[in-house]
Each structure stands twice: as C-alpha cells, then as structure tokens.
Enzyme design. Structure first.
Site, PDB file in Angstrom:
ATOM      1  N   THR A  80      -5.112 -29.866  45.746  1.00 43.87           N
ATOM      2  CA  THR A  80      -5.279 -28.942  44.619  1.00 43.87           C
ATOM      3  C   THR A  80      -3.898 -28.583  44.094  1.00 43.87           C
ATOM      4  O   THR A  80      -3.123 -27.911  44.780  1.00 43.87           O
ATOM      5  CB  THR A  80      -6.042 -27.675  45.053  1.00 43.87           C
ATOM      6  N   LYS A 105     -11.140 -28.180  39.121  1.00 42.27           N
ATOM      7  CA  LYS A 105     -10.947 -27.646  40.475  1.00 42.27           C
ATOM      8  C   LYS A 105     -10.382 -26.227  40.419  1.00 42.27           C
ATOM      9  O   LYS A 105     -10.792 -25.343  41.179  1.00 42.27           O
ATOM     10  CB  LYS A 105     -10.017 -28.559  41.284  1.00 42.27           C
ATOM     11  N   LYS A 160      -2.550 -18.957  46.963  1.00 45.39           N
ATOM     12  CA  LYS A 160      -2.080 -20.143  46.227  1.00 45.39           C
ATOM     13  C   LYS A 160      -3.035 -20.522  45.093  1.00 45.39           C
ATOM     14  O   LYS A 160      -2.611 -20.691  43.938  1.00 45.39           O
ATOM     15  CB  LYS A 160      -1.951 -21.334  47.187  1.00 45.39           C
TER      16      LYS A 160
END
Lengths: 304, 304
Positions: free
Chosen positions: B103, B179, B247
């Site tokens: 990701t 995503k 994150k």
C-alpha cells in the site's frame, strides 16, 4: 416472549408512519385488536383498511388498551401524545404499559419512567432497529430496558412485532442508550461511505467498480452496501430523511456531553449532516450527505 | 485470469511477512517456482521449508524471474528493494513485470510506472485486501490498474493468488487510489467501533450485549464485528499493528490534500490513531485505539 395473545387483547399504537403501519399489520395478523392514531387522516384510513380501528386522539386509546406502543418521531412528540391535550397517559388504567419505541434521549426516558409510575403506569424503554422492512415483516430488533413488571405486561406484544429482543437491564434509559450508540455507528458509517465515494469520484476512480470492490471486504458495512447505490444513482428516491441523522447524531452528542465524554467521529459526522441540512437537503434521502463534497453533485438524470 | 502456469515459470516475491508467506504457499501449490527474499532469516527459512528458494537480495531474483511481486510495507521499502543497493530493477530482463502489492501513495505508483518503463519494465499497480487469511487461502482481492501488457505478463500469477481481481483502468495509481479509499473506510470504521463501545462502557451499557445487538443490524460493519471482541477482551492479542492505520490514514490525507479535497472523517480517525500511537500503542493491535478514551483501559486480565 412466547406468550400467546388473548384474542381480545387490544394494543394501542400512536404514530402510524411507515414503521407504525408495519407494526400494526403484524399485530393484527397475530390476533390482536389494534387501535391507532395519527395526525394524518390517510394514515388512519390505511389502518382501518388493514382491519384496525382509528382513534381521533391518543386519549381515546387509553380507555380500551392496556398496552400502548409509541412510535412517533422524537421526545417532543412523545411528550405531546402522552401528556398534551388529548394525551393518553391520564386515560390509561393503572397497570397499563407504555412501550416507548421512538428514539429519544436516555435522560428523557429515565424521567418519563418516574412520571408514569406516579400515575400507576409501567414504562418499557424499547427503541427499535431494523427499519421499515423489519416493521413490515415483524422482524424488528428491540433494544429494551425496564422493570420486570413492564416486560410481563407486554411480552406477547413484543413477540408479535420482533424476532430479536435485547434486554439491557431494569433501568429505563439503557435501551435508549443502546439505540443512541446504534445511531452513532449508522450515522458515522453513512457519512464515511459518502466521504469515500466522493474522494473516489474526485480521484477519477470508477464509482460502480469501487462500490463492487469494497462492499464485500474489510471496508464493508451495512450502511455502505445500502446507501452507496443511492449516492451514485441519478434517481435515488428518498427512502429516509437526512434530518433524522441531524436529530439522532444530535442525541449522540447530547448523551456524550451529559457525561463530558468525547465523541470525535460522531461530532464530525453531525457537522456533515448539519451542513447538508443547512444547504436545504434535510428532507432528501440521507445518502444526499455526499452532496456536501465540492463538485460531487447528483449525477444528471439519464447519466449512466 | 485462467491461464495455466507453465511448470517452469518462476515468480519472485519480495517481502515474506504474514501476507507474503501465504502468497508464496499458493504459488507453490499451483506449480510456480518461487524465489523469495526478506531481511529476516527466519522468514527466508520458512519459504525454503515450503519448497521455495531464498535469495539474499532482491537483485538475485531478477536474474531468474520474469514476474516479481512486491509485498513490503510502504513506499520507502518499495523504493529500496527496487532501486537501492541490491535492488531488483536493474537486474530484471526487459519485458518483466513488477506487481506492486504494497500500500503506497497513488502518486508514487504513477511515477514508478514511468521509471520502470525507462528500463523496459512493466508495472502492475496491484494492492491487495483480504488480509492474512486471504493470502493464505489464495482468496485475496486485488485492486489493480496498469497497461494491458502488464496484465498479459502476469495473468497466471494473479489467478494463483486471488479469486477476485478488479481492474480500475490502464493508468497506474487507480488501483492504489481504490486501496487508499478502502483504508479510509476500514480506519474510520475501526475508530467508530471504538468510539461506540467506549461511549457504551461509559454509559453503563453491557458491552457484550451491545456488541450482539448491534453487530448484525444497520450499525454493522466488518470492522465492528472483527475488532470489537478484541476491544472488550482482557487478552486481545495483537493480530494487526495500530501503526498501520497511522500510515494508511496518513496516505488517505496525503491523497486528498494533493487535490485539496476535504476528508473530515478520515482526518478525525487519523487523529485518534495518532493519539494512540503517541501514547505508545503503535505496536499493539489496532483495536487498542479504544484506549484513547478516558477511563476505558484494557480490562484487567482475568476479568469477565
């Protein structure tokens, strides 16, 4: 909740909206007499067509019914139908039970229990989830609390309208707190669905494909699956009212503030619905909250 | 994605964490040769036990494999394994494909496509959802985008590791945007679950009953069903790391800020995870975000 209903048992129903109509139909189907009232003549006429009896005022119910379900919109209406002019509380026989299924502040429900007890009446705190579909099918979820005698006075009624009843304890307000927390999650998740789809549209991600990809995985929620199709449809229709979440997230904030407890996401989601309502979208479907995002208007009718 | 794998086809795999191990096992089961690398010797040893071959550096993969899956944690690690010392990019034969399943920021992926193209290499933007379970069972969902030749170069590999592949277009970055939006929803919904349960605990609502009542109705989400049991358990274990959402919600904010687009809920949820991480909970399970709420610590071990 398996007690059989005596054939002659009469249940009062105040508030014959979409939820109330479904509840009435299930009670009638299961052998109860239903006396209902609503300010709107067409709602009363619909009840009569189903085999119920319409009353002009809540007070008229009280002379006939030992259990009264209140399915109005908020605490103000609950106050009015119980204690206002033509209200039912003064007419109910001692030992009768009021089943409060409107979404109201937990603190209001706590006080209401005391006020009704002073009249010899029982209160069951019994907000519902499961929506119009659950009401029509008799599969509502009831989030209840109250003293044992209140349950005993209406177990047959509860069994007729719901398949799942949760009992949160003997104190009034616990059921309403569970409902408030339910609305926190639904409201935040509808707003999150809007934020996610708006960002996707802004970033050029195909919305139908995004919906399909995300709706069955870790990102999934009932709110996402249910509301996104209306968010990205040119003709979504109005199945809910956005104003309901201005009210219900307001209840979340009131409840948390009474304990000085932080609710950062509910506060943010409230602001999103309030922005939408202030922009004139209060009576639209709550999926219209996506329209607060700049450049994310409703697709033109006829667009793919 | 139904092309049979040639028995001799070799796939490189960089990053042999929990996800990578599952992916390796499925590739091996389906007849691929798997060469993998990871900084941790125990991860390399585990691959060898499964029948794969361990390489000391990413560069070693490039001489053997025409397709390399990158399953590291973030953009910085991706940069290092491709272009750093011992990186694989310079070793890959022209026409080889890099399948980027970490990701990372969509803008990073867009630039990466250009950098690899300058070396005659293909890139498939292919982040995954479905977690460790999906990786182990070969049922990951792939959120992909890239030019047609990139798909053609690895369709057999994609089919071996996933049951659902969504193709968002030919432009790199679209898969990563999907995503990022997935993580927006998961992050907000985990934080909302924490906020809801914390408010319930503060208000004296039985948490187990609240969980049962809300988890199958309109308030339900995958995040609520999956994380709440760990939030209200005295011994939750750590299945995820809270830092991941610091994150990933950071990526959501970066992506939205690059377009000056508002994300009120993701911003709020980010703050909640950042508060938790700053309090030292970054390596705990992400359900530990509930512990930012005052008075809502982990129940003492041994409590009901």
């Amino acid at each position: 909740m398996t007690t059989a209903a005596p054939a002659s048992r009469c249940v009062g129903l105040i508030g014959l909206g979409a939820m109330g109509q479904g509840v009435a139909r299930n009670l009638l189907r299961k052998g109860f007499k239903v006396h209902g009232c609503d300010l709107r003549p067409d709602a009363r006429a619909a009840l009569v067509r189903e085999g119920g009896q319409a009353c002009a005022t809540p007070a008229d119910l009280g002379e006939r019914c030992g259990a009264v379900i209140v399915l109005v919109v908020n605490a103000g209406q609950t106050e009015a139908v119980l204690f206002g002019p033509g209200g039912v509380a003064a007419q109910l026989r001692p030992g009768s039970v009021v089943i409060l299924s409107a979404t109201t502040p937990p603190a209001f429900v706590e006080k209401l229990g005391e006020r009704l007890a002073a009249l010899g009446l029982l209160l069951l705190d019994a907000p519902v989830t499961g929506g119009v579909t659950g009401a029509a099918q008799g599969t509502l979820t009831l989030l209840t609390s109250g003293p044992e005698p209140a349950y005993a006075a209406c177990e047959d009624v509860l069994a007729a309208i719901s398949t799942r009843g949760f009992r949160f304890g003997t104190a009034h307000g616990l059921g309403s707190k569970a409902k408030v927390i339910n609305q926190l999650l639904v409201g935040v998740q509808i707003a999150a669905a809007a934020e996610a789809m708006a960002l996707g549209l802004r970033e050029g991600v195909d919305p139908q494909l995004l919906y399909q990809a995300l709706q069955s995985g870790a990102a999934s929620s009932w709110a996402f699956s249910d509301r996104v199709p209306r968010m990205i449809s040119p003709e979504p229709g109005a199945q809910t009212a956005l104003d309901i979440f201005v009210k219900d997230l307001g209840l979340v904030l009131d409840t948390a503030r009474a304990s000085a407890f932080p609710t950062p996401l509910a506060s943010t989601a409230y602001q999103m619905f309030a922005i939408a309502a202030a922009a004139g979208l209060g009576r639209e479907d709550d999926s219209a909250v996506i329209r607060i995002f700049p450049g994310i208007g409703r697709p033109p009718a006829g667009a793919a």
